[in-house]
Scaffold this motif. Structure first.
Motif, mmCIF file in Angstrom:
data_model
loop_
_atom_site.group_PDB
_atom_site.id
_atom_site.type_symbol
_atom_site.label_atom_id
_atom_site.label_comp_id
_atom_site.label_asym_id
_atom_site.label_seq_id
_atom_site.Cartn_x
_atom_site.Cartn_y
_atom_site.Cartn_z
ATOM 1 N N VAL A 97 0.868 -1.173 0.000
ATOM 2 C CA VAL A 97 0.000 0.000 0.000
ATOM 3 C C VAL A 97 0.909 1.229 0.000
ATOM 4 C CG1 VAL A 97 -1.932 -1.136 1.135
ATOM 5 C CG2 VAL A 97 -0.156 -0.062 2.527
ATOM 6 N N GLU A 98 0.308 2.402 -0.126
ATOM 7 C CA GLU A 98 1.090 3.622 -0.337
ATOM 8 C C GLU A 98 2.150 3.831 0.747
ATOM 9 O OE1 GLU A 98 2.299 6.713 -2.593
ATOM 10 O OE2 GLU A 98 0.591 5.414 -3.108
ATOM 11 N N GLN A 99 1.798 3.569 2.015
ATOM 12 C CA GLN A 99 2.757 3.849 3.085
ATOM 13 C C GLN A 99 3.923 2.872 3.109
ATOM 14 O OE1 GLN A 99 -0.552 3.384 3.540
ATOM 15 N NE2 GLN A 99 -0.994 2.219 5.420
ATOM 16 N N ASN A 100 3.841 1.778 2.332
ATOM 17 C CA ASN A 100 4.961 0.840 2.254
ATOM 18 C C ASN A 100 6.092 1.365 1.383
ATOM 19 O OD1 ASN A 100 2.545 -1.788 2.177
ATOM 20 N ND2 ASN A 100 3.885 -1.288 3.899
ATOM 21 N N VAL A 101 5.818 2.385 0.575
ATOM 22 C CA VAL A 101 6.828 2.907 -0.360
ATOM 23 C C VAL A 101 7.011 4.397 -0.076
ATOM 24 C CG1 VAL A 101 7.496 3.145 -2.780
ATOM 25 C CG2 VAL A 101 6.018 1.234 -2.065
ATOM 26 N N GLN A 102 8.130 4.741 0.542
ATOM 27 C CA GLN A 102 8.331 6.121 0.960
ATOM 28 C C GLN A 102 9.757 6.592 0.662
ATOM 29 O OE1 GLN A 102 6.054 8.209 2.175
ATOM 30 N NE2 GLN A 102 4.453 6.631 2.064
ATOM 31 N N PRO A 103 9.906 7.861 0.209
ATOM 32 C CA PRO A 103 11.252 8.426 0.071
ATOM 33 C C PRO A 103 11.806 8.777 1.452
ATOM 34 C CG PRO A 103 9.601 10.069 -0.474
ATOM 35 C CD PRO A 103 8.850 8.800 -0.222
ATOM 36 N N VAL A 104 13.097 8.555 1.637
ATOM 37 C CA VAL A 104 13.766 8.818 2.911
ATOM 38 C C VAL A 104 15.079 9.520 2.613
ATOM 39 C CG1 VAL A 104 14.806 7.766 4.965
ATOM 40 C CG2 VAL A 104 12.701 6.803 4.016
ATOM 41 N N GLN A 105 15.453 10.479 3.446
ATOM 42 C CA GLN A 105 16.748 11.138 3.327
ATOM 43 C C GLN A 105 17.766 10.393 4.189
ATOM 44 O OE1 GLN A 105 17.832 14.007 1.557
ATOM 45 N NE2 GLN A 105 15.928 13.641 0.435
ATOM 46 N N VAL A 106 18.803 9.856 3.554
ATOM 47 C CA VAL A 106 19.883 9.172 4.276
ATOM 48 C C VAL A 106 21.166 9.938 4.004
ATOM 49 C CG1 VAL A 106 21.172 7.031 4.588
ATOM 50 C CG2 VAL A 106 18.713 6.945 4.127
ATOM 51 N N GLU A 107 21.612 10.668 4.991
ATOM 52 C CA GLU A 107 22.838 11.472 4.910
ATOM 53 C C GLU A 107 22.842 12.369 3.666
ATOM 54 O OE1 GLU A 107 26.153 8.819 5.460
ATOM 55 O OE2 GLU A 107 25.659 8.536 7.577
ATOM 56 N N GLY A 108 21.686 13.040 3.459
ATOM 57 C CA GLY A 108 21.577 14.013 2.381
ATOM 58 C C GLY A 108 21.157 13.453 1.042
ATOM 59 N N ALA A 109 21.063 12.138 0.920
ATOM 60 C CA ALA A 109 20.674 11.518 -0.351
ATOM 61 C C ALA A 109 19.247 10.980 -0.248
ATOM 62 C CB ALA A 109 21.635 10.384 -0.708
ATOM 63 N N THR A 110 18.480 11.119 -1.331
ATOM 64 C CA THR A 110 17.116 10.594 -1.357
ATOM 65 C C THR A 110 17.139 9.133 -1.782
ATOM 66 O OG1 THR A 110 16.200 12.757 -1.922
ATOM 67 C CG2 THR A 110 14.825 10.838 -2.369
ATOM 68 N N VAL A 111 16.578 8.267 -0.934
ATOM 69 C CA VAL A 111 16.483 6.841 -1.245
ATOM 70 C C VAL A 111 15.025 6.423 -1.090
ATOM 71 C CG1 VAL A 111 18.834 6.483 -0.387
ATOM 72 C CG2 VAL A 111 16.895 5.998 1.103
ATOM 73 N N LEU A 112 14.679 5.269 -1.635
ATOM 74 C CA LEU A 112 13.327 4.736 -1.486
ATOM 75 C C LEU A 112 13.351 3.560 -0.517
ATOM 76 C CD1 LEU A 112 11.599 4.652 -5.007
ATOM 77 C CD2 LEU A 112 10.965 6.010 -3.006
ATOM 78 N N ARG A 113 12.475 3.626 0.476
ATOM 79 C CA ARG A 113 12.309 2.517 1.413
ATOM 80 C C ARG A 113 11.033 1.764 1.045
ATOM 81 N NH1 ARG A 113 11.844 4.385 7.325
ATOM 82 N NH2 ARG A 113 9.867 5.214 6.526
ATOM 83 N N ILE A 114 11.173 0.483 0.732
ATOM 84 C CA ILE A 114 10.030 -0.348 0.335
ATOM 85 C C ILE A 114 9.878 -1.449 1.365
ATOM 86 C CG2 ILE A 114 9.031 -1.785 -1.477
ATOM 87 C CD1 ILE A 114 10.895 -0.317 -3.458
ATOM 88 N N GLU A 115 8.836 -1.373 2.153
ATOM 89 C CA GLU A 115 8.568 -2.361 3.197
ATOM 90 C C GLU A 115 7.694 -3.464 2.611
ATOM 91 O OE1 GLU A 115 6.795 -0.194 6.359
ATOM 92 O OE2 GLU A 115 8.615 0.925 6.843
ATOM 93 N N VAL A 116 8.259 -4.651 2.488
ATOM 94 C CA VAL A 116 7.535 -5.793 1.912
ATOM 95 C C VAL A 116 6.948 -6.612 3.061
ATOM 96 C CG1 VAL A 116 7.688 -7.831 0.449
ATOM 97 C CG2 VAL A 116 9.145 -5.844 -0.024
ATOM 98 N N PRO A 117 5.625 -6.689 3.168
ATOM 99 C CA PRO A 117 5.034 -7.473 4.266
ATOM 100 C C PRO A 117 5.089 -8.968 3.980
ATOM 101 C CG PRO A 117 3.297 -6.563 2.883
ATOM 102 C CD PRO A 117 4.599 -6.047 2.327
ATOM 103 N N ARG A 118 4.963 -9.734 5.022
ATOM 104 C CA ARG A 118 4.835 -11.187 4.866
ATOM 105 C C ARG A 118 3.489 -11.485 4.212
ATOM 106 N NH1 ARG A 118 5.325 -16.112 9.153
ATOM 107 N NH2 ARG A 118 3.516 -17.314 8.486
ATOM 108 N N ALA A 119 3.489 -12.333 3.209
ATOM 109 C CA ALA A 119 2.242 -12.715 2.547
ATOM 110 C C ALA A 119 1.482 -13.716 3.407
ATOM 111 C CB ALA A 119 2.529 -13.318 1.174
#
Length: 653
Positions: A97-119
């Protein structure tokens, strides 16, 4: 719009000890960011396991060292992700869902955090493309591995069968049951439910009422259910339906991770070998020496205690959640310091959810009902919490519940030791002197846990200590830096030992506690002449060929001296998360010189995934004529490897 969360690479490293983490640079050809093709393998593997987090825009080189490289066009990558999640030619199901995929700032760089739930099991296997066979991945050790057909079939069966023991068996009938077991069950039923209308029914009618016999409403067929055969059948007949069926109880005289036993119960022909008789006999053995305080209720002495109740729940849980088609046995172990329970098959719900209670997805619901009808086993959603509550009431260490994935099994260890046992404290004071007293309370608790349980992990310590996970990670790191703990592994596989501990004794059962042996111990001499259908292992697993000598398929077959010798040879690889293929081959060649070693032994020595070792190293060396096999078929379960010529030079490529 909220600004992106701010993190550091140290935060990523901290997270990696508590959840499964996969990092991908995801730079693309133009350097602006691209969804990597291998993302879907990680998505499939995490969904089919316990879930995890994929970081796009973070590089992990070497293993355990993180660097934020960032994604310049994160929105393009995110759009590609959502487009493909809804493409069934790409992936079988969208779990995000939308909140599983979020941009995050890691030491000044933009990365994507994708939380994959257990099926959920109803969505497994999560696979690439339209065919689960050849498209299903599993998370093992350091990477994503293609699931074999057996694993896929098992997931498909779990998906469509809510209760695995509900199946009507063709060709089986009342004559396949042990009538003494049925009579014992009926006597217990009458004692628990005096005056019940079922008590006077005929045997067949009674078995129908309790669910041992039934009808398939879809095709109209009727007959003996698998649950009825398991509960009341004879072991040799049960194996006709379930060739891997095995139940095993062992009592061990000393508090060590060894296979020597002083009492053992297996289906040897002297008793029925079914699930109900196994429960009755084993429960008596487990509780034989338990002290019962004198208590009266309504003028009657109470013979039951919270410990009795916890052991009864643990034993019933082991049996009703077992995947009897699995490749390991049901195994119950009694030791002076603890009780251990193992069942084949993984939990059907997440570990934390099972421990919290309130939700259940029992694998063998007919068996569960039959046990409940005679007063054994709590309601589906409260069994595990009752075990934890009753054990805590004795001020003993919190029970350990964990899973191993190859082969699939669930284990519970109930230790009869306090959080700060005097002998463990004395051991630490003898080694560390005043340093131990000067540590903080969580630091002392961590060292005591390592001393008591033989090994410490981040997930296990979180069960004992209330500190924040990131604080626990930092504390364990300090203890390693100060020389008070020694670490092994990376990320979620990181474990910790006391510097003076013998690590091998803590690793007899995977990388965890080491109560239970990975395979069955040898049968007693008086049982060794039993016919094949009554032996503890199928005859194809015999490990002797006179023309070859002994094939070392299991670690325990090796003498302690041989274990030490081989461990020394393997050290250049076993202590490294990643090793050049040439170096790995060289060590494999050295290990197999003048002896036949099985894949599990080699994988343990090298600290590598058995399937990956077979595919990438053992099979190629056989193809090149550098190793030879003990048996012609590559898939023979007895397979072992040795060098073709003991004096041949070491392979380098």
């Amino acid at each position: 719009m909220n600004s992106p969360e701010q993190l550091t690479v140290d935060d990523i490293a901290t997270l990696a000890e508590s959840v499964d983490v996969e990092c991908k640079a995801a730079q693309g050809r133009d350097g602006r960011g691209e969804l990597p093709d291998d993302f879907w393998k990680s998505y499939s593997a995490m969904a089919n396991g316990e879930g995890g987090v994929v970081w796009l825009g973070i590089e992990e080189k070497p293993r355990g060292r993180f660097r934020a490289v960032g994604i310049k066009d994160a929105e393009r990558v995110r759009k590609a992700l959502w487009d493909n999640l809804h493409n069934r030619k790409q992936i079988s199901v969208n779990l995000l869902v939308e909140q599983n995929v979020q941009p995050v700032q890691v030491e000044g760089a933009t990365v994507l955090r994708i939380e994959v739930p257990r099926a959920s099991r109803q969505n497994k296997p999560v696979h690439l493309g339209s065919n689960p066979f050849g498209g299903t991945y599993l998370r093992r050790y350091e990477g994503d591995y293609l699931a074999d057909d057996e694993a896929v079939r098992r997931m498909l069966a779990e998906r469509v069968e809510d209760s695995r023991d509900d199946r009507i068996l063709k060709g089986f009938d009342l004559t396949d049951l042990d009538m003494e077991t049925v009579a014992a069950y009926r006597n217990r039923f009458s004692a628990v439910k005096p005056g019940h209308v079922w008590a006077d029914l005929s045997v067949m009618d009674f078995l129908e009422r309790i669910g041992a016999f039934g009808r398939n409403r879809d095709d109209g067929s009727s007959g003996l259910r698998l649950a009825g055969l398991l509960m009341f059948g004879r072991a040799e007949v049960i194996r006709d339906a379930l060739p891997n069926y095995m139940v095993d109880y062992q009592e061990r005289a000393v508090a060590k991770t060894e296979r020597r036993w002083i009492d053992r119960l297996v289906p040897d022909g002297s008793w029925s070998g079914n699930v109900y008789d196994f429960f009755r006999r084993v429960y008596q053995k487990l509780t034989a020496e338990l002290k019962v305080p004198f208590q009266l209720q309504d003028g009657q002495r109470i013979e039951d205690t919270p410990v009795h109740e916890a052991l009864r729940e643990a034993l019933v849980n082991t049996l009703i959640h077992a995947d009897f088609s699995g490749r390991v046995s049901v195994l119950v172990v009694k030791r002076p310091d603890m009780f251990g329970f193992r069942n084949p098959g993984l939990l059907r719900i997440p570990l934390a959810q099972a421990m919290a209670g309130g939700t259940s997805d029992c694998r063998n619901r007919r068996l569960q009902t039959m046990f409940q009808l005679v007063g054994y086993g709590d309601h589906a959603e409260s069994g595990l919490p009752k075990i934890y509550h009753n054990w805590a009431g004795q001020h003993w260490r919190r029970p350990v519940l964990y899973q191993l994935y190859e082969p699939e099994q669930t284990l519970m260890e109930l230790r009869m030791a306090s959080l700060l046992p005097a002998d463990a404290v004395a051991e630490l004071e003898a080694h560390l002197g005043a340093r131990f007293a000067n540590l903080s309370e969580p630091e002392r608790l961590a060292l005591v846990t390592a001393a008591t349980e033989g090994v410490l992990s981040h997930p296990r310590f979180r069960e004992i200590c209330t500190d924040h996970p990131s604080d626990i990670t930092k504390m364990l790191g300090r203890l390693v830096k100060d020389g008070l703990l020694v670490s092994n592994g990376v990320g979620r596989g990181m474990v910790y030992f006391l510097p003076w501990q013998d690590r091998r004794s803590a690793q007899l059962f995977g990388a965890e506690n080491g109560l239970l042996p990975q395979d069955l111990a040898p049968l007693p001499p008086q049982l060794s002449s039993q016919p094949p259908q009554l032996s503890s292992q199928p005859p194809q697993l015999d490990t002797l060929r006179p023309e070859l000598g002994t094939l070392y398929l299991d670690w325990e077959q090796l003498s302690e001296a041989a274990q030490r010798e081989l461990a020394d040879l393997a050290r250049p690889v076993s202590q490294q998360a990643r090793t050049a293929q040439a170096a790995l081959r060289a060590v494999v060649f050295a290990l197999c010189r003048d002896r036949f070693l099985g894949r599990r032994v080699l994988a343990r020595l090298l600290n590598r995934n058995p399937d990956d070792l077979l595919k990438r190293t053992l099979n190629p060396l056989v193809d090149e004529g550098r190793l030879k096999t003990a048996f012609p078929s590559r898939s023979d379960p007895r397979q072992a490897y040795t060098t073709v010529d003991p004096h041949q030079s070491t392979p380098n490529s």
